[in-house]
Design a protein around this motif. Structure first.
Motif, short mmCIF file in Angstrom:
data_model
loop_
_atom_site.label_atom_id
_atom_site.label_comp_id
_atom_site.label_asym_id
_atom_site.label_seq_id
_atom_site.Cartn_x
_atom_site.Cartn_y
_atom_site.Cartn_z
N ASP A 27 65.18 27.91 30.17
CA ASP A 27 65.98 27.58 28.97
C ASP A 27 65.27 27.76 27.54
O ASP A 27 66.11 28.21 26.71
N VAL A 28 64.14 27.51 27.51
CA VAL A 28 63.32 27.81 26.24
C VAL A 28 63.40 29.23 26.02
O VAL A 28 63.46 29.85 25.02
N VAL A 29 63.02 29.91 27.08
CA VAL A 29 62.98 31.69 26.96
C VAL A 29 64.29 32.13 26.57
O VAL A 29 64.39 32.92 25.63
N LEU A 33 65.38 34.16 23.15
CA LEU A 33 65.71 35.58 23.19
C LEU A 33 67.21 35.58 22.43
O LEU A 33 67.75 36.91 22.26
N SER A 34 67.92 34.68 22.24
CA SER A 34 69.19 34.65 21.69
C SER A 34 69.05 34.65 20.03
O SER A 34 68.18 34.30 19.35
N ASP A 35 70.31 34.93 19.51
CA ASP A 35 70.42 35.00 18.06
C ASP A 35 70.12 33.51 17.35
O ASP A 35 69.86 33.58 16.19
N ALA A 36 70.29 32.65 18.06
CA ALA A 36 69.94 30.98 17.48
C ALA A 36 68.70 31.02 16.97
O ALA A 36 68.21 30.12 16.36
N ALA A 37 67.61 31.75 17.64
CA ALA A 37 66.41 31.74 17.46
C ALA A 37 66.00 32.51 16.50
O ALA A 37 64.48 32.68 16.51
N ARG A 38 66.70 33.36 15.67
CA ARG A 38 66.23 34.55 14.80
C ARG A 38 65.52 34.00 13.77
O ARG A 38 64.35 34.84 13.35
#
Length: 56
Positions: A27-29, A33-38
């Motif tokens: 889930d963390v990975v 990798l998502s835009d939410a973590a940009r």
């Protein structure tokens, strides 16, 4: 719970931490990798059920 860890009197946020379950790490990975973590840079993310938060 198989392979789970039960800690003391509930001082750890997740009382039952199943060390054989890879979903929390996955889930963390997926988040990273998502835009939410940009905007996430240079962080150490502990995926340990709260053990590091309480010094267990």
């Amino acid at each position: 719970m198989r392979n789970g860890t039960v800690v003391g009197n509930g001082s750890v946020p997740l009382i039952h931490w199943d060390t054989s379950d890879a979903r929390p790490v996955a889930d963390v990975v997926a988040f990273l990798l998502s835009d939410a973590a940009r905007a996430v840079t240079g962080q150490v993310l502990h995926v340990d059920g709260g053990f590091s938060a309480v010094g267990a």
